[in-house]
Design a protein around this motif. Structure first.
Motif, mmCIF file in Angstrom:
data_model
loop_
_atom_site.group_PDB
_atom_site.id
_atom_site.type_symbol
_atom_site.label_atom_id
_atom_site.label_comp_id
_atom_site.label_asym_id
_atom_site.label_seq_id
_atom_site.Cartn_x
_atom_site.Cartn_y
_atom_site.Cartn_z
ATOM 1 N N ASP A 152 -4.201 -1.606 -11.791
ATOM 2 C CA ASP A 152 -4.836 -2.073 -10.563
ATOM 3 C C ASP A 152 -6.162 -2.727 -10.953
ATOM 4 O O ASP A 152 -7.183 -2.058 -11.113
ATOM 5 C CB ASP A 152 -5.063 -0.900 -9.607
ATOM 6 N N ARG A 163 0.124 12.408 -9.484
ATOM 7 C CA ARG A 163 -0.746 13.526 -9.116
ATOM 8 C C ARG A 163 0.037 14.793 -8.835
ATOM 9 O O ARG A 163 -0.378 15.887 -9.237
ATOM 10 C CB ARG A 163 -1.575 13.143 -7.893
ATOM 11 N N TYR A 164 1.174 14.682 -8.148
ATOM 12 C CA TYR A 164 1.878 15.871 -7.696
ATOM 13 C C TYR A 164 3.139 16.186 -8.501
ATOM 14 O O TYR A 164 3.600 17.331 -8.487
ATOM 15 C CB TYR A 164 2.252 15.723 -6.219
ATOM 16 N N ALA A 211 -9.147 -2.064 -8.577
ATOM 17 C CA ALA A 211 -9.719 -0.726 -8.652
ATOM 18 C C ALA A 211 -10.579 -0.562 -9.897
ATOM 19 O O ALA A 211 -11.679 -0.001 -9.839
ATOM 20 C CB ALA A 211 -8.609 0.325 -8.625
ATOM 21 N N THR A 257 0.816 -1.201 0.000
ATOM 22 C CA THR A 257 0.000 0.000 0.000
ATOM 23 C C THR A 257 0.857 1.260 0.000
ATOM 24 O O THR A 257 0.550 2.231 -0.694
ATOM 25 C CB THR A 257 -0.926 0.008 1.223
ATOM 26 N N GLY A 258 1.942 1.262 0.787
ATOM 27 C CA GLY A 258 2.783 2.454 0.867
ATOM 28 C C GLY A 258 3.376 2.832 -0.477
ATOM 29 O O GLY A 258 3.310 3.992 -0.900
ATOM 30 N N GLU A 313 2.306 1.833 -3.425
ATOM 31 C CA GLU A 313 1.216 2.125 -4.358
ATOM 32 C C GLU A 313 0.749 3.567 -4.214
ATOM 33 O O GLU A 313 0.529 4.262 -5.207
ATOM 34 C CB GLU A 313 0.051 1.167 -4.106
ATOM 35 N N GLN A 314 0.623 4.023 -2.984
ATOM 36 C CA GLN A 314 0.202 5.399 -2.763
ATOM 37 C C GLN A 314 1.256 6.386 -3.239
ATOM 38 O O GLN A 314 0.930 7.463 -3.754
ATOM 39 C CB GLN A 314 -0.095 5.617 -1.275
ATOM 40 N N GLN A 315 2.533 6.036 -3.079
ATOM 41 C CA GLN A 315 3.591 6.911 -3.578
ATOM 42 C C GLN A 315 3.541 7.000 -5.103
ATOM 43 O O GLN A 315 3.786 8.066 -5.681
ATOM 44 C CB GLN A 315 4.959 6.391 -3.133
ATOM 45 N N ASN A 316 3.241 5.888 -5.758
ATOM 46 C CA ASN A 316 3.137 5.899 -7.214
ATOM 47 C C ASN A 316 1.991 6.802 -7.670
ATOM 48 O O ASN A 316 2.122 7.560 -8.639
ATOM 49 C CB ASN A 316 2.923 4.485 -7.744
ATOM 50 N N LEU A 317 0.851 6.724 -6.979
ATOM 51 C CA LEU A 317 -0.270 7.594 -7.321
ATOM 52 C C LEU A 317 0.072 9.047 -7.040
ATOM 53 O O LEU A 317 -0.279 9.948 -7.812
ATOM 54 C CB LEU A 317 -1.518 7.178 -6.525
ATOM 55 N N GLY A 318 0.761 9.276 -5.922
ATOM 56 C CA GLY A 318 1.179 10.635 -5.602
ATOM 57 C C GLY A 318 2.162 11.184 -6.609
ATOM 58 O O GLY A 318 2.159 12.384 -6.907
#
Length: 418
Positions: A351, A309-310, A354, A298-299, A301-306
């Motif tokens: 994913d 996004r950012y 998702a 999860t950690g 994966e969230q960094q990849n999405l971030g």
């Protein structure tokens, strides 16, 4: 004298000392290294950050869209400008390559340029990429112009309506350019280059810098010179790393007890990579620096999405808006219904959980109103449309049929549920 006269216009028009130095082959000095966009790309961390962001933008679908009433949009795959973005920008550059080149120019120099080539009748036929070092923006009165030097030495002048100027964050004091990442973070990049060259020199020379030799009886200046030449021939370089040395006159080979670990070279290399990743806004694990990263899950994966996004999204917006305002300019106070945009729905493709949950809800799962037909869902996943006559209908439960759509109810189940 002629060179000074010829370069006078560039110096007057540029207004950017760093750009002038780069034009003449110079660059900033940091940590004893000359730092330019070219030398910065020799650092693996810079190379990976730049190619990672540029590659993400290149792989992101982009197209021409039309604004529809109600805030929705429609993709126009048959529009004449679509080929510039998806097929070829010009005879030498494909559409994705054009986006990648502009993204790399923005990452390294803060600015990317392209000329909108038009026929005599005003029809746009090419988008020509130009290296930022060959483009000089300047003001003539209140109008912004661009001076372009072609490979054959020919000079062309264009006003701002004929130039795609893709800018990174910020701008110089004169408003002509955006800020250069390499110029503003030359120290961080210079430390990485210096550390890399220092460690590479250890292998090149063979002997470490903390090796030393002593002679009990002392030696003359000529003997010292001969001994240095002997060391270079016998012990310098990887090929001679294991050659034994023959020492005479009571010579003794010794070493200062300072290791690479004591000198913190490994830590400095790791810090330099993280610092460069911080500059470009890239999670360190994405450039191979996983020392401080969490386990895959999860950690990460969230960094990849971030990251998208950012880090990537701001550059995508800059590119899309510049293409939109130059290819579909505002006439008077009325903006065009057509615009350029990136499609971010592909991000869910990796994913499966998702995307399955998204499509289930879009089709009207859990007896809730849907907003997508079966064929819409099949198109999203790259499948051919179904021949079922109900495949183009949007499901809605009783009392919630969308305007203009027939009410579709699920068939009653028969038999025992399994």
């Amino acid at each position: 004298m002629n060179a000074a006269v010829d370069s006078g216009f560039i110096i007057q028009g540029g207004g950017d000392d760093a750009a002038i130095m780069e034009f003449f082959g110079g660059g900033q000095r940091a940590a004893g290294m000359t730092v330019t966009p070219e030398t910065a790309m020799r650092l693996s961390a810079v190379w990976r950050c730049v190619t990672l962001i540029a590659g993400a933008m290149m792989c992101n679908p982009i197209g021409i869209y039309e604004r529809l009433p109600g805030g929705s949009k429609k993709r126009l795959d048959d529009h004449e400008f679509t080929r510039f973005l998806t097929d070829e920008a010009n005879d030498d550059t494909s559409g994705p390559e054009f986006i990648e080149l502009q993204a790399m120019a923005m990452m390294l120099r803060g600015n990317g340029y392209a000329v909108i080539r038009q026929a005599r009748n005003g029809v746009i036929h090419d988008l020509d990429y130009y290296h930022p070092a060959r483009v000089t923006p300047y003001y003539s009165g209140k109008t912004k112009w661009y001076r372009i030097i072609n490979l054959d030495g020919e000079v062309e002048y264009f006003d701002s309506s004929q130039i795609l100027h893709f800018k990174g964050p910020g701008q110089t004091y004169d408003g002509l350019r955006a800020l250069s990442t390499v110029e503003h973070h030359a120290q961080s990049i210079g430390v990485g280059l210096a550390t890399r060259d220092y460690t590479a020199g250890q292998f090149e020379r063979g002997l470490l810098t903390n090796d030393y030799f002593t002679f009990n009886g002392g030696i003359s200046s000529d003997q010292r010179k001969d001994f240095k030449d002997y060391l270079r021939k016998r012990a310098s370089g990887i090929s001679n790393a294991h050659n034994p040395l023959l020492l005479e006159n009571g010579a003794k080979w010794d070493r200062v007890t300072v290791t690479a670990k004591d000198a913190q070279l490994l830590e400095l290399l790791a810090y330099s990579a993280v610092d460069v990743a911080r500059v470009f806004g890239v999670p360190p694990h994405m450039i191979g620096e996983t020392a401080g990263a969490s386990n895959w899950g999860t950690g990460i994966e969230q960094q990849n999405l971030g990251f998208d996004r950012y880090s990537v999204a701001p550059h995508k917006i800059r590119v899309a808006k510049e293409l939109s305002r130059k290819l579909f300019p505002i006439v008077g106070a009325k903006r065009s219904k057509l615009f350029v945009s990136f499609d971010d729905e592909h991000l869910m493709g990796a994913d499966s959980k998702a995307i399955s949950e998204y499509l289930r809800a879009a089709l009207g799962g859990n007896q809730l109103p849907g907003w997508m037909s079966e064929n819409d869902a099949r198109r999203k996943t790259g499948l051919p449309p179904s021949d079922d006559p109900n495949a183009d209908k949007i499901y809605s439960p009783m009392g919630h049929a969308p305007p203009g759509e027939p009410l579709v109810q699920p068939e009653k189940e028969t038999g025992n549920a399994s």
